[in-house]
Design an enzyme around this catalytic site. Sequence first.
Site, PDB file in Angstrom:
ATOM      1  N   HIS A   1       0.872  -1.175   0.000  1.00 32.22           N
ATOM      2  CA  HIS A   1       0.000   0.000   0.000  1.00 32.22           C
ATOM      3  C   HIS A   1       0.904   1.218   0.000  1.00 32.22           C
ATOM      4  O   HIS A   1       1.679   1.415   0.936  1.00 32.22           O
ATOM      5  CB  HIS A   1      -0.822  -0.065   1.296  1.00 32.22           C
TER       6      HIS A   1
ATOM      7  N   HIS B   1      -0.992   4.055  11.825  1.00 25.94           N
ATOM      8  CA  HIS B   1       0.158   4.946  11.713  1.00 25.94           C
ATOM      9  C   HIS B   1       0.080   6.097  12.717  1.00 25.94           C
ATOM     10  O   HIS B   1      -0.963   6.351  13.320  1.00 25.94           O
ATOM     11  CB  HIS B   1       0.304   5.499  10.294  1.00 25.94           C
TER      12      HIS B   1
ATOM     13  N   GLU C   1      -4.081  15.502  10.297  1.00 21.97           N
ATOM     14  CA  GLU C   1      -5.002  15.089   9.246  1.00 21.97           C
ATOM     15  C   GLU C   1      -6.443  15.429   9.622  1.00 21.97           C
ATOM     16  O   GLU C   1      -6.975  14.911  10.596  1.00 21.97           O
ATOM     17  CB  GLU C   1      -4.908  13.576   9.027  1.00 21.97           C
TER      18      GLU C   1
ATOM     19  N   TYR D   1     -16.268   5.059   3.912  1.00 21.32           N
ATOM     20  CA  TYR D   1     -14.799   5.091   3.889  1.00 21.32           C
ATOM     21  C   TYR D   1     -14.280   3.745   4.370  1.00 21.32           C
ATOM     22  O   TYR D   1     -14.736   3.223   5.387  1.00 21.32           O
ATOM     23  CB  TYR D   1     -14.312   6.232   4.786  1.00 21.32           C
TER      24      TYR D   1
ATOM     25  N   HIS E   1      -7.199  13.637  13.151  1.00 25.60           N
ATOM     26  CA  HIS E   1      -6.122  12.865  13.766  1.00 25.60           C
ATOM     27  C   HIS E   1      -4.919  13.779  13.769  1.00 25.60           C
ATOM     28  O   HIS E   1      -4.286  14.005  12.747  1.00 25.60           O
ATOM     29  CB  HIS E   1      -5.903  11.567  12.994  1.00 25.60           C
TER      30      HIS E   1
ATOM     31  N   HIS F   1      -3.537   6.320  14.895  1.00 25.01           N
ATOM     32  CA  HIS F   1      -4.885   6.001  14.446  1.00 25.01           C
ATOM     33  C   HIS F   1      -4.803   4.928  13.363  1.00 25.01           C
ATOM     34  O   HIS F   1      -3.710   4.540  12.951  1.00 25.01           O
ATOM     35  CB  HIS F   1      -5.614   7.246  13.940  1.00 25.01           C
TER      36      HIS F   1
HETATM   37 FE   LIG Z   1      -3.895   9.037   8.888  1.00 24.72          FE
END
Ligand SMILES: [Fe+2]
Length: 450
Positions: free
Chosen positions: A303, A346, A352, A361, A376, A382
Amino acid sequence: MDGQIQANTSMKDVVVDANYMPGFGNDFETEALPGALPQGMNSPQKCNYGLYGEQLTGTAFTAPSHQNERTWCYRIRPSVKHSGRYEKIELPYWKTAPHVAHDVISLGQYRWDPVPHAGEALTWLTGMRTMTTAGDVNTQVGMASHIYLVTASMEDAYFYSADSELLVVPQEGRLRFATELGVIDLGPQEIAILPRGLLYRVELLDGPARGFVCENYGQKFELPGRGPIGANCMANRRDFKTPVAAFEDREVPSTVTVKWCGQFHETKIGHSPLDVVAWHGNYAPCKYDLRTYCPVGAILFDHPDPSIFTVLTAPSGVAGTANIDFVLFRERWMVAENTFRPPWYHKNVMSELMGNIYGVYDAKPKGFIPGGMSLHNMMLPHGPDLNAFEGASNADLGPEKLDNTMSFMFETRFPQHLTEFAAKEAPLQDDYIDCWTSLEKKFDGTPGVK
Ligand SMILES: [Fe+2]
């Protein structure tokens, strides 16, 4: 002529064929009356039609030439006639950095349901609700995130922000931005960029309207460098649309509101200031259809970082570290093999702020709904909730279309401070942090997939 507003009529009484010119950052030229635009020079001794020539600069005169932005306007009156003595006014819900509310805790993972309409008439100005601020407007760094709730058009009222460029992300309802340089009609799944200093009026086309705004105090948004991806995909320059010239010749008592260093000021004039008959240059508003964004992603395993989905980036003074990135999570195919496909867990040096435009989502199947937001903040961990984690960990990994999904992120290098509105009035989900509570310890010291 396309886009021309007839003399002595209101823009909202006229069916405007809002035409646009394609290209991001192009050097455009457009005129609403034939011959209004001088050719071969910027500042003739006398302009055609008795117009006044005037330059609007978006960068310092001496900015590097590849960054230099300015537009020459040919207008009925010079802008000094759209300005008088100013009085301060209060728009208590529109906050500007630095704004640190001492009884508010910004350290935390937060999520909000959509802010409901209040049942009162709110314009673009009175309906702006600041959620977070970051940086410092006085040094032109940082940003603010807002929700707008618009149920009424601005009438004989105009606005510009000297503080910021505004990135507008509608979520419901359509708006018309009648600007000095032309008309932009905007609906959900589109975005608009309104440059610093651009004067405009906002009208409701289909209401009520709700959406998100990123107020950028810093350097302008630009397209991210694609690096090895090459010259195509992600956001393509031709899909950005800048309006053709449109003007009003209308003499009626009017109000101009200016946002300047976080404060709001009002002045009264006797006419519409949207009086630019012709213009040329590269400092202009534009809109972009998010459905034209061509995502690039993992095609075998793993990813990439979410920066792969960056639509626009506003640089800071540190190379590769944005004042703001505008990032889009839209429909796409997931094909990675033997891979945990949702965003991984992460902890990010950037902060963010996310919003949901429509659909579901993938990292949060429930709770993050259209019109909702989440934050976040800098260096706060998170990631997927239990449902997303267990679902993705046990899924049959065939090719899968992520459909019915469009969310975005305003990501900034600066910590975002919650406003009092975000902490106390907006529909904060108190139990959001509990979405990770039921994640289990699987490790027991023995090898093997758990
Ligand atoms: Fe994030």
